[in-house]
Design an enzyme around this catalytic site. Structure first.
Site, PDB file in Angstrom:
ATOM      1  N   GLY A  10       0.837  -1.217   0.000  1.00 36.61           N
ATOM      2  CA  GLY A  10       0.000   0.000   0.000  1.00 36.61           C
ATOM      3  C   GLY A  10       0.856   1.244   0.000  1.00 36.61           C
ATOM      4  O   GLY A  10       1.303   1.688   1.053  1.00 36.61           O
ATOM      5  N   ALA A  76      -8.866   1.335   4.720  1.00 34.99           N
ATOM      6  CA  ALA A  76      -9.547   0.548   5.750  1.00 34.99           C
ATOM      7  C   ALA A  76     -10.847  -0.023   5.201  1.00 34.99           C
ATOM      8  O   ALA A  76     -11.449   0.543   4.290  1.00 34.99           O
ATOM      9  CB  ALA A  76      -9.821   1.418   6.968  1.00 34.99           C
ATOM     10  N   SER A 128      -0.192   6.789  14.343  1.00 33.92           N
ATOM     11  CA  SER A 128      -0.619   8.193  14.337  1.00 33.92           C
ATOM     12  C   SER A 128       0.550   9.119  14.071  1.00 33.92           C
ATOM     13  O   SER A 128       1.673   8.859  14.487  1.00 33.92           O
ATOM     14  CB  SER A 128      -1.266   8.579  15.667  1.00 33.92           C
ATOM     15  OG  SER A 128      -1.589   9.951  15.630  1.00 33.92           O
ATOM     16  N   GLY A 130       0.207  11.313  11.023  1.00 30.81           N
ATOM     17  CA  GLY A 130       0.030  11.832   9.669  1.00 30.81           C
ATOM     18  C   GLY A 130       1.235  11.490   8.810  1.00 30.81           C
ATOM     19  O   GLY A 130       2.059  10.637   9.162  1.00 30.81           O
ATOM     20  N   LYS A 183      -6.094   3.477  19.296  1.00 33.37           N
ATOM     21  CA  LYS A 183      -5.908   4.463  18.222  1.00 33.37           C
ATOM     22  C   LYS A 183      -7.228   5.193  17.937  1.00 33.37           C
ATOM     23  O   LYS A 183      -7.252   6.406  17.694  1.00 33.37           O
ATOM     24  CB  LYS A 183      -5.399   3.778  16.944  1.00 33.37           C
ATOM     25  CG  LYS A 183      -5.388   4.665  15.699  1.00 33.37           C
ATOM     26  CD  LYS A 183      -4.364   5.773  15.818  1.00 33.37           C
ATOM     27  CE  LYS A 183      -4.467   6.953  14.899  1.00 33.37           C
ATOM     28  NZ  LYS A 183      -4.867   6.854  13.553  1.00 33.37           N
ATOM     29  N   HIS A 186      -7.784   7.649  20.624  1.00 33.12           N
ATOM     30  CA  HIS A 186      -6.852   8.761  20.356  1.00 33.12           C
ATOM     31  C   HIS A 186      -7.493   9.739  19.368  1.00 33.12           C
ATOM     32  O   HIS A 186      -7.514  10.948  19.575  1.00 33.12           O
ATOM     33  CB  HIS A 186      -5.537   8.206  19.795  1.00 33.12           C
ATOM     34  CG  HIS A 186      -4.674   9.224  19.103  1.00 33.12           C
ATOM     35  ND1 HIS A 186      -4.961   9.705  17.835  1.00 33.12           N
ATOM     36  CD2 HIS A 186      -3.562   9.884  19.505  1.00 33.12           C
ATOM     37  CE1 HIS A 186      -4.058  10.617  17.494  1.00 33.12           C
ATOM     38  NE2 HIS A 186      -3.203  10.736  18.492  1.00 33.12           N
ATOM     39  N   ASN A 187      -8.035   9.198  18.287  1.00 33.37           N
ATOM     40  CA  ASN A 187      -8.652  10.064  17.279  1.00 33.37           C
ATOM     41  C   ASN A 187      -9.883  10.775  17.834  1.00 33.37           C
ATOM     42  O   ASN A 187     -10.137  11.932  17.495  1.00 33.37           O
ATOM     43  CB  ASN A 187      -9.030   9.256  16.038  1.00 33.37           C
ATOM     44  CG  ASN A 187      -7.807   8.896  15.216  1.00 33.37           C
ATOM     45  OD1 ASN A 187      -6.708   8.818  15.737  1.00 33.37           O
ATOM     46  ND2 ASN A 187      -8.004   8.674  13.934  1.00 33.37           N
ATOM     47  N   GLU A 190      -8.730  13.592  19.799  1.00 35.92           N
ATOM     48  CA  GLU A 190      -8.278  14.594  18.816  1.00 35.92           C
ATOM     49  C   GLU A 190      -9.471  15.431  18.300  1.00 35.92           C
ATOM     50  O   GLU A 190      -9.386  16.655  18.202  1.00 35.92           O
ATOM     51  CB  GLU A 190      -7.596  13.828  17.679  1.00 35.92           C
ATOM     52  CG  GLU A 190      -7.116  14.634  16.510  1.00 35.92           C
ATOM     53  CD  GLU A 190      -6.620  13.683  15.393  1.00 35.92           C
ATOM     54  OE1 GLU A 190      -5.821  12.770  15.684  1.00 35.92           O
ATOM     55  OE2 GLU A 190      -7.060  13.852  14.243  1.00 35.92           O
ATOM     56  N   TYR A 191     -10.578  14.769  18.002  1.00 36.23           N
ATOM     57  CA  TYR A 191     -11.789  15.488  17.562  1.00 36.23           C
ATOM     58  C   TYR A 191     -12.204  16.505  18.633  1.00 36.23           C
ATOM     59  O   TYR A 191     -12.547  17.638  18.330  1.00 36.23           O
ATOM     60  CB  TYR A 191     -12.970  14.515  17.380  1.00 36.23           C
ATOM     61  CG  TYR A 191     -13.134  13.848  16.039  1.00 36.23           C
ATOM     62  CD1 TYR A 191     -12.097  13.144  15.458  1.00 36.23           C
ATOM     63  CD2 TYR A 191     -14.353  13.878  15.374  1.00 36.23           C
ATOM     64  CE1 TYR A 191     -12.274  12.486  14.241  1.00 36.23           C
ATOM     65  CE2 TYR A 191     -14.538  13.228  14.163  1.00 36.23           C
ATOM     66  CZ  TYR A 191     -13.495  12.534  13.608  1.00 36.23           C
ATOM     67  OH  TYR A 191     -13.678  11.878  12.414  1.00 36.23           O
ATOM     68  N   LYS A 261     -13.456  11.039   8.635  1.00 31.04           N
ATOM     69  CA  LYS A 261     -13.273   9.716   8.039  1.00 31.04           C
ATOM     70  C   LYS A 261     -13.916   8.625   8.879  1.00 31.04           C
ATOM     71  O   LYS A 261     -13.990   7.495   8.464  1.00 31.04           O
ATOM     72  CB  LYS A 261     -11.783   9.436   7.849  1.00 31.04           C
ATOM     73  CG  LYS A 261     -11.206  10.214   6.688  1.00 31.04           C
ATOM     74  CD  LYS A 261     -10.055   9.481   6.068  1.00 31.04           C
ATOM     75  CE  LYS A 261      -9.646  10.101   4.765  1.00 31.04           C
ATOM     76  NZ  LYS A 261      -8.242   9.832   4.468  1.00 31.04           N
ATOM     77  N   ARG A 445     -40.238   7.544  35.320  1.00 26.75           N
ATOM     78  CA  ARG A 445     -40.282   6.244  34.647  1.00 26.75           C
ATOM     79  C   ARG A 445     -41.239   5.300  35.361  1.00 26.75           C
ATOM     80  O   ARG A 445     -41.969   4.522  34.754  1.00 26.75           O
ATOM     81  CB  ARG A 445     -38.883   5.619  34.570  1.00 26.75           C
ATOM     82  CG  ARG A 445     -37.922   6.374  33.644  1.00 26.75           C
ATOM     83  CD  ARG A 445     -36.538   5.754  33.646  1.00 26.75           C
ATOM     84  NE  ARG A 445     -36.521   4.447  33.016  1.00 26.75           N
ATOM     85  CZ  ARG A 445     -36.167   3.320  33.607  1.00 26.75           C
ATOM     86  NH1 ARG A 445     -35.783   3.354  34.873  1.00 26.75           N
ATOM     87  NH2 ARG A 445     -36.174   2.185  32.958  1.00 26.75           N
TER      88      ARG A 445
HETATM   89  P1  2AM Z   1      -3.885   1.676  -5.388  1.00 25.87           P
HETATM   90  O1  2AM Z   1      -2.671   2.541  -5.439  1.00 25.87           O
HETATM   91  O2  2AM Z   1      -3.813   0.560  -6.350  1.00 25.87           O
HETATM   92  O3  2AM Z   1      -5.172   2.474  -5.493  1.00 25.87           O
HETATM   93  C1  2AM Z   1      -4.608   3.651  -0.193  1.00 25.87           C
HETATM   94  O4  2AM Z   1      -5.758   3.876  -0.939  1.00 25.87           O
HETATM   95  C2  2AM Z   1      -3.925   2.373  -0.602  1.00 25.87           C
HETATM   96  O5  2AM Z   1      -4.856   1.295  -0.542  1.00 25.87           O
HETATM   97  C3  2AM Z   1      -3.339   2.371  -1.986  1.00 25.87           C
HETATM   98  O6  2AM Z   1      -2.138   1.669  -1.956  1.00 25.87           O
HETATM   99  C4  2AM Z   1      -4.396   1.655  -2.811  1.00 25.87           C
HETATM  100  O7  2AM Z   1      -3.909   0.984  -3.944  1.00 25.87           O
HETATM  101  C5  2AM Z   1      -4.883   0.637  -1.809  1.00 25.87           C
HETATM  102  N1  2AM Z   1      -6.230   0.196  -2.115  1.00 25.87           N
HETATM  103  C6  2AM Z   1      -7.355   0.941  -2.127  1.00 25.87           C
HETATM  104  N2  2AM Z   1      -8.426   0.197  -2.417  1.00 25.87           N
HETATM  105  C7  2AM Z   1      -7.963  -1.055  -2.628  1.00 25.87           C
HETATM  106  C8  2AM Z   1      -8.575  -2.275  -2.986  1.00 25.87           C
HETATM  107  N3  2AM Z   1      -9.878  -2.352  -3.162  1.00 25.87           N
HETATM  108  N4  2AM Z   1      -7.797  -3.363  -3.110  1.00 25.87           N
HETATM  109  C9  2AM Z   1      -6.486  -3.266  -2.908  1.00 25.87           C
HETATM  110  N5  2AM Z   1      -5.845  -2.145  -2.579  1.00 25.87           N
HETATM  111  C10 2AM Z   1      -6.561  -1.048  -2.438  1.00 25.87           C
END
Ligand code: 2AM
Length: 467
Positions: A10, A76, A128, A130, A183, A186-187, A190-191, A261, A445
């Site tokens: 990735g 994710a 975490s 960025g 994590k 944590h986020n 952060e919010y 997100k 109640r």
């Molecule tokens: P990509 O470059 O081929 O789009 C962040 O989006 C990372 O997750 C990137 O490396 C992206 O690959 C990968 N990614 C996003 N969707 C995906 C999927 N459905 N299957 C595999 N990799 C994915």
């Protein structure tokens, strides 16, 4: 060719930067991306003896030393499962997959169980910091079996940010989804902190009519005292940035619609499901949602006149009071988040060390702040306590809460919405009040639904014939 110590899949910004960080620390790493052009481009720019790329997944797997360690940093959700499915037939028992994305901890729990059946280890590791943190040192929150953690602890310790004492911002968080859970919280925190900062900005802007660079200066000063933190530091930088297209400051051209997100929302939902109060994070999520209603807000703004500013507190005095109010608000938000972790840990059977969690948040991550060093020390001997009952914290709260009360009343009487600050105060008021008003709730109640109530003077459950 010599095999790699670790692999990474990735190559979006986080993955690419983390891979460079690992290679910079002289661990040989192989990288792979679904779209090959990204790998080719990345290797052309950054490839070296420690950083190599493969075009085929099977070659990528073959290039790794056994037992293999593979970090996944893909989007994710289902893409993580898709990659796990593609990888597992190529792996051997004892190999390890580390999910470094912002995965929901419940997914991490499911994946851990499914992979265990195949003899493959799995770590859900919160990352975490960025883009910059990934490259120069993130805060790392790994969860899974201790055995799995030990397989990569050397690398994680090397690539992590440093805490205030120069130790790596990584610790074994706990079993199963514990790392991704921490994590997520944590986020959530952060919010909450970001929302309180935005509320402070709004009072300066709408009550005191200050311009962006003037507010930037105030935040710069806050950042010299007990509020010193990454988020306060970057607030002054964001407010001080001139626009590149037009006259004036960039902030005044940024549309007031906040994105999200989902990690803040997950934290809030989890708190609701577990029946733990987490109002600051939840209000911060609602504030982002409300900000998205720009068109409705625009229409309604025409119907209702704004409150007239009353009895302005002199600016200098206000700055100091607001600094204390923000401090109390932040401690309240931390108290809620830590209490949620304590309750979840007890339910899930995780042994989460809150002193260690605070320590690894001292560096690298988005909520890094001087307060965390304070919390790190405060929790060292008080693991199971509520934050408000730890002596050092209660001393600080006793001093700053009166300012939070004053600021909340003041902002609201001037028509400024301060959902995170006011709910941080309400949480404090409720949690520190032995006698809540829930006796009336119970009475009501029982009146309409015969839900029964307990009594203060004797045991058992009671019902009154109200009619
Ligand atoms: P990509 O470059 O081929 O789009 C962040 O989006 C990372 O997750 C990137 O490396 C992206 O690959 C990968 N990614 C996003 N969707 C995906 C999927 N459905 N299957 C595999 N990799 C994915």
């Amino acid at each position: 060719m010599q095999k790699s110590e670790i692999g990474l899949i990735g190559l979006a910004t986080m993955g690419a930067n983390l891979a460079r960080n690992i290679a910079n620390n002289k661990f040989k790493i192989s990288v792979f991306n679904r779209t090959t052009e990204k790998t080719t481009k990345f290797i052309a720019e950054y490839g070296n003896e420690y950083l190599v790329g493969q075009e085929e997944l099977k070659d990528f797997v073959k290039s790794l030393k056994a037992p293999r360690k593979i970090i996944l940093l893909v989007k994710a959700g289902w893409p993580v499962d898709a990659f796990i499915d593609k990888l597992t037939p190529l792996l051997d028992k004892g190999d390890l997959i580390i999910d470094g994305g912002n995965s929901n901890y419940k997914d991490t729990q499911k994946r851990t169980t499914a992979l265990k059946e195949k003899g493959i280890e799995f770590l859900g590791c919160g990352v975490s910091g960025g883009e910059e943190g990934a490259l120069n040192g993130p805060s790392l929150m790994p969860g899974g079996s201790k055995k799995a953690y030990n397989k990569v602890s050397k690398i994680l310790n090397k690539i992590a940010a440093k805490d205030f004492n120069g130790n790596p911002c990584v610790t074994y968080i706990g079993n199963n989804g514990a790392g991704h859970y921490v994590k997520t919280v944590h986020n959530g925190i952060e919010y909450g902190v970001m929302q309180m900062i935005a509320e402070a900005y709004e009072i300066f802007r709408s009550v005191y009519k200050l311009k962006a660079p003037e507010i930037a200066k105030i935040f710069k000063n806050y950042n010299r005292g007990k509020l010193k933190s990454y988020l306060f530091e970057i607030t002054s930088e964001v407010l001080d940035r001139k626009d590149q297209y037009k006259k004036g400051y960039l902030i005044d051209y940024i549309l007031d619609k906040a994105g999200q997100k989902g990690t803040g929302r997950w934290t809030a939902i989890d708190a609701l499901e577990r029946a733990v109060a987490l109002p600051t994070v939840t209000e911060a999520v609602f504030a982002r949602i409300t900000s998205g209603e720009k068109d409705t807000r625009k229409r309604l703004n025409k119907i209702y006149s704004k409150a007239k500013v009353k009895n302005k507190i002199p600016l200098n005095k206000f700055i100091s009071k607001l600094g204390d109010a923000l401090y109390a608000g932040m401690l309240s938000s931390y108290a809620q988040g830590y209490h949620l972790i304590q309750k979840t840990a007890a339910e899930e059977g995780w042994e989460i060390d809150l002193s260690e969690v605070s320590r690894i948040w001292e560096g690298g991550c988005i909520i890094r702040a001087d307060i965390l060093n304070f919390l790190h020390k405060a929790y060292a001997k008080n693991q199971n306590k509520h934050l408000f009952e730890i002596k050092d914290i209660s001393n600080g709260m006793i001093k700053t809460i009166p300012k939070l009360r004053e600021i909340c009343g003041y902002a609201q009487s001037n028509g400024v919405a301060i959902p995170a600050l006011s709910t941080s105060l309400a949480y404090f008021e409720m949690m520190t009040n032995e006698n809540s008003s829930a006796n009336l709730i119970q009475g009501l109640r029982d009146y309409f639904g015969a839900h029964t109530y307990e009594r203060t003077d004797k045991k058992g459950s009671y019902h009154t014939e109200w009619n």
